[in-house]
Design a protein around this motif. Structure first.
Motif, PDB file in Angstrom:
ATOM      1  N   SER A 184      36.270  57.588  44.944  1.00  0.00           N
ATOM      2  CA  SER A 184      35.087  57.810  45.764  1.00  0.00           C
ATOM      3  C   SER A 184      34.504  56.535  46.353  1.00  0.00           C
ATOM      4  O   SER A 184      33.580  56.595  47.141  1.00  0.00           O
ATOM      5  CB  SER A 184      34.019  58.532  44.936  1.00  0.00           C
ATOM      6  N   GLY A 185      35.006  55.413  45.994  1.00  0.00           N
ATOM      7  CA  GLY A 185      34.498  54.167  46.527  1.00  0.00           C
ATOM      8  C   GLY A 185      35.249  53.008  45.917  1.00  0.00           C
ATOM      9  O   GLY A 185      36.038  53.184  44.996  1.00  0.00           O
ATOM     10  N   ARG A 186      34.998  51.825  46.442  1.00  0.00           N
ATOM     11  CA  ARG A 186      35.689  50.671  45.886  1.00  0.00           C
ATOM     12  C   ARG A 186      34.757  49.473  45.764  1.00  0.00           C
ATOM     13  O   ARG A 186      33.813  49.316  46.546  1.00  0.00           O
ATOM     14  CB  ARG A 186      36.913  50.314  46.733  1.00  0.00           C
ATOM     15  N   ILE A 187      35.027  48.662  44.770  1.00  0.00           N
ATOM     16  CA  ILE A 187      34.303  47.428  44.535  1.00  0.00           C
ATOM     17  C   ILE A 187      35.279  46.284  44.739  1.00  0.00           C
ATOM     18  O   ILE A 187      36.396  46.311  44.201  1.00  0.00           O
ATOM     19  CB  ILE A 187      33.705  47.387  43.110  1.00  0.00           C
ATOM     20  N   VAL A 188      34.869  45.296  45.498  1.00  0.00           N
ATOM     21  CA  VAL A 188      35.737  44.178  45.849  1.00  0.00           C
ATOM     22  C   VAL A 188      35.120  42.888  45.325  1.00  0.00           C
ATOM     23  O   VAL A 188      33.967  42.576  45.649  1.00  0.00           O
ATOM     24  CB  VAL A 188      35.945  44.088  47.371  1.00  0.00           C
ATOM     25  N   VAL A 189      35.875  42.161  44.508  1.00  0.00           N
ATOM     26  CA  VAL A 189      35.364  40.950  43.872  1.00  0.00           C
ATOM     27  C   VAL A 189      36.298  39.774  44.164  1.00  0.00           C
ATOM     28  O   VAL A 189      37.407  39.727  43.629  1.00  0.00           O
ATOM     29  CB  VAL A 189      35.241  41.127  42.347  1.00  0.00           C
ATOM     30  N   PRO A 190      35.894  38.833  45.020  1.00  0.00           N
ATOM     31  CA  PRO A 190      36.681  37.613  45.164  1.00  0.00           C
ATOM     32  C   PRO A 190      36.442  36.699  43.972  1.00  0.00           C
ATOM     33  O   PRO A 190      35.294  36.407  43.632  1.00  0.00           O
ATOM     34  CB  PRO A 190      36.150  36.995  46.465  1.00  0.00           C
ATOM     35  N   ALA A 191      37.505  36.288  43.304  1.00  0.00           N
ATOM     36  CA  ALA A 191      37.364  35.478  42.096  1.00  0.00           C
ATOM     37  C   ALA A 191      38.588  34.583  41.928  1.00  0.00           C
ATOM     38  O   ALA A 191      39.717  35.020  42.130  1.00  0.00           O
ATOM     39  CB  ALA A 191      37.195  36.375  40.865  1.00  0.00           C
ATOM     40  N   ARG A 192      38.356  33.366  41.508  1.00  0.00           N
ATOM     41  CA  ARG A 192      39.445  32.395  41.401  1.00  0.00           C
ATOM     42  C   ARG A 192      40.403  32.715  40.257  1.00  0.00           C
ATOM     43  O   ARG A 192      41.611  32.633  40.395  1.00  0.00           O
ATOM     44  CB  ARG A 192      38.870  30.984  41.228  1.00  0.00           C
ATOM     45  N   LEU A 193      39.902  33.050  39.089  1.00  0.00           N
ATOM     46  CA  LEU A 193      40.699  33.429  37.911  1.00  0.00           C
ATOM     47  C   LEU A 193      41.731  32.370  37.524  1.00  0.00           C
ATOM     48  O   LEU A 193      42.885  32.685  37.199  1.00  0.00           O
ATOM     49  CB  LEU A 193      41.414  34.774  38.139  1.00  0.00           C
ATOM     50  N   GLN A 194      41.338  31.111  37.499  1.00  0.00           N
ATOM     51  CA  GLN A 194      42.280  30.070  37.101  1.00  0.00           C
ATOM     52  C   GLN A 194      42.671  30.163  35.634  1.00  0.00           C
ATOM     53  O   GLN A 194      43.690  29.609  35.207  1.00  0.00           O
ATOM     54  CB  GLN A 194      41.715  28.677  37.408  1.00  0.00           C
ATOM     55  N   GLU A 195      41.878  30.914  34.829  1.00  0.00           N
ATOM     56  CA  GLU A 195      42.209  31.118  33.419  1.00  0.00           C
ATOM     57  C   GLU A 195      42.817  32.490  33.171  1.00  0.00           C
ATOM     58  O   GLU A 195      42.943  32.913  32.018  1.00  0.00           O
ATOM     59  CB  GLU A 195      40.954  30.963  32.554  1.00  0.00           C
ATOM     60  N   GLY A 196      43.224  33.177  34.220  1.00  0.00           N
ATOM     61  CA  GLY A 196      43.816  34.501  34.049  1.00  0.00           C
ATOM     62  C   GLY A 196      42.805  35.492  33.512  1.00  0.00           C
ATOM     63  O   GLY A 196      41.691  35.604  34.015  1.00  0.00           O
ATOM     64  N   ALA A 197      43.184  36.226  32.463  1.00  0.00           N
ATOM     65  CA  ALA A 197      42.262  37.188  31.851  1.00  0.00           C
ATOM     66  C   ALA A 197      41.214  36.478  30.997  1.00  0.00           C
ATOM     67  O   ALA A 197      40.132  37.008  30.763  1.00  0.00           O
ATOM     68  CB  ALA A 197      43.030  38.190  30.997  1.00  0.00           C
ATOM     69  N   GLY A 198      41.522  35.268  30.548  1.00  0.00           N
ATOM     70  CA  GLY A 198      40.635  34.517  29.670  1.00  0.00           C
ATOM     71  C   GLY A 198      41.379  34.076  28.434  1.00  0.00           C
ATOM     72  O   GLY A 198      42.403  34.655  28.055  1.00  0.00           O
ATOM     73  N   GLU A 199      40.882  33.055  27.777  1.00  0.00           N
ATOM     74  CA  GLU A 199      41.633  32.417  26.702  1.00  0.00           C
ATOM     75  C   GLU A 199      41.034  32.599  25.315  1.00  0.00           C
ATOM     76  O   GLU A 199      41.635  32.202  24.323  1.00  0.00           O
ATOM     77  CB  GLU A 199      41.762  30.915  27.004  1.00  0.00           C
ATOM     78  N   GLY A 200      39.837  33.160  25.201  1.00  0.00           N
ATOM     79  CA  GLY A 200      39.214  33.346  23.899  1.00  0.00           C
ATOM     80  C   GLY A 200      39.673  34.621  23.216  1.00  0.00           C
ATOM     81  O   GLY A 200      40.399  35.443  23.801  1.00  0.00           O
ATOM     82  N   THR A 201      39.238  34.812  21.966  1.00  0.00           N
ATOM     83  CA  THR A 201      39.610  36.010  21.210  1.00  0.00           C
ATOM     84  C   THR A 201      39.146  37.278  21.920  1.00  0.00           C
ATOM     85  O   THR A 201      39.904  38.244  22.055  1.00  0.00           O
ATOM     86  CB  THR A 201      38.994  35.955  19.797  1.00  0.00           C
ATOM     87  N   GLY A 202      37.899  37.297  22.363  1.00  0.00           N
ATOM     88  CA  GLY A 202      37.380  38.466  23.057  1.00  0.00           C
ATOM     89  C   GLY A 202      38.120  38.745  24.343  1.00  0.00           C
ATOM     90  O   GLY A 202      38.439  39.903  24.666  1.00  0.00           O
TER      91      GLY A 202
END
Length: 431
Positions: A321-339
């Protein structure tokens, strides 16, 4: 339009769309040191110098790299007041409130803390020890665990950033200590599906929020003696407040809300949400833009029936029904911590958003809650992450990767652009 991207901006043009830009008031920026000095001079309750003695070992808990808090300035002012009380530098420890995020590097610590980096240690949630317990809304008791340095200190002081938070309403206050320097027990309880589904647990709400209430009580159990927090909007730092942790949060939350709220009276085909550093470093943090917009007081993509309170529609949906668009660099991928790793494992291993949501309603490990709220959004809307350095991670996590914003928006769409999605609260023009 210029949208934040890392520490810079990207230029976005949507000439084939009907574009509305959501620009909240923003406020008048203040100098961090001047604002914090004023707050320290007129705190909520006694000044810090009167809350400690010259023999005290003091732990200062600070925010981590995920929050743009001027900790070097805040720690400098806290140390000055401690010195006035006779507390010397060698009696002070600085603990980085990581929660379940990754440790900060030596370079990041030097950047964040300046001349106090040598006093700092990264918190390890696995090493936390029980110091008390806190009562939950169903009369159950949850252990409060703390970093050993904090638990053994005679006085506990904290910095913090009071900014919109998906569950606590606003961050800051006791959260820096209770969660940032805490153990998994409290994180597991407060971030579990039962708590997150409670009435009042909502972005931008402090009063009547059981999540925030748990943090406040945990702060008491942890012995938070004094905090120095700041808040910000799109224009920059807006103010500071010091003293008792509850009053500091409420003080700065009201200041923040006045400057970041904007009312709307229509819905849109797509929302483009700006993030920028430090939150766009990884997918875990960057998805806050989507959940803040879709799960806030006013959903700009929702149907009029949902705005009228049809909860069944919010829990269902086809994802188209709709879309959300987020420009993001993501140089760490999904993230590096436990969470962040738990977040990635849940999303990347799921067959669909519906299946993931249903499975996670039965429970999950601390840190994975971001996957749970993202699944809630993905059940209704498509999420496109553009301009990233980790498109393969985006695709693995039930989202869509595109090279640019224009590639993610269909021509002819009614588009809402929220340049600073994490510092904008959308409200209904009728409320």
């Amino acid at each position: 339009m210029n949208l934040p991207y890392g520490d810079a901006t990207i230029d976005v043009s949507l000439p084939d769309c009907n574009v509305t830009v959501a620009d909240p008031p923003g406020g008048d920026p203040v100098d961090p040191r001047e604002a914090a000095e004023e707050a320290m001079a007129d705190p909520h309750g006694p000044p810090l110098s009167e809350r400690v003695s010259s023999a005290d070992e003091v732990a200062i808990v600070v925010t981590d790299v995920t929050r743009a808090t001027p900790d070097d300035v805040l720690v400098d002012l806290l140390v000055a007041d401690l010195r006035e009380a006779g507390v010397s530098r060698d009696q002070i420890s600085v603990v980085v409130g990581l929660g379940l995020h990754r440790p900060m590097t030596d370079e990041e610590l030097r950047t964040a803390l300046g001349g106090y980096a040598d006093l700092a240690e990264n918190h390890d949630a696995e090493a936390a020890e029980v110091v008390g317990e806190v009562e939950g809304p169903d009369d159950e008791f949850v252990p409060v665990e703390l970093n050993p340095t904090v638990a053994e200190a005679d006085a506990v002081v904290s910095t913090g950033m009071v900014e919109p938070h998906q569950y606590a309403g606003f961050s800051g206050g006791a959260k820096t200590v209770a969660v940032g320097a805490g153990g998994e027990s409290l994180i597991r309880y407060t971030h579990g599906p039962a708590m997150l589904s409670r009435e009042g647990v909502r972005l931008g709400r402090v009063e009547g929020n059981p999540f925030r209430a748990m943090l406040d009580r945990a702060g008491d159990a942890a012995g938070v003696d004094f905090c120095l927090n700041v808040t910000h909007g799109s224009a920059g730092l807006l103010g500071a407040s010091a003293g008792d942790h509850r009053k500091v949060v409420r003080d700065l939350a009201e200041l923040c809300k006045r400057n970041i709220s904007i009312s709307l009276d229509q819905t849109y085909d797509a929302v483009v949400a700006g993030v920028g550093a430090p939150k766009d470093a990884n997918l875990y943090q960057a998805t806050r833009a989507a959940t803040y917009l879709a799960l806030g007081d006013y959903d700009p993509l929702a149907s009029p029936a949902r705005h009228a309170g049809d909860a069944s529609q919010r829990e269902g949906g086809s994802g188209t029904s709709g879309r959300i668009v987020v420009p993001a660099r993501l140089q760490e991928g999904a993230g590096e911590g436990t969470g962040e790793k738990r977040f990635y494992d849940w999303l990347s291993g799921a067959e669909s958003a519906d299946a993931l949501y249903d499975e996670m309603r039965q429970g999950y490990e601390p840190g994975a809650q971001r996957a749970f709220v993202v699944a809630r959004v993905l059940r209704e809307y498509d999420l496109y992450v553009t301009n990233s350095e980790s498109p393969e991670v985006v695709e693995e996590c039930l989202m869509h990767a595109r090279e640019s914003v224009v590639d993610a928006v269909e021509p002819g769409s009614d588009v809402l652009v929220v340049p600073d999605a994490l510092d904008t609260l959308l409200t209904s023009a009728e409320s």
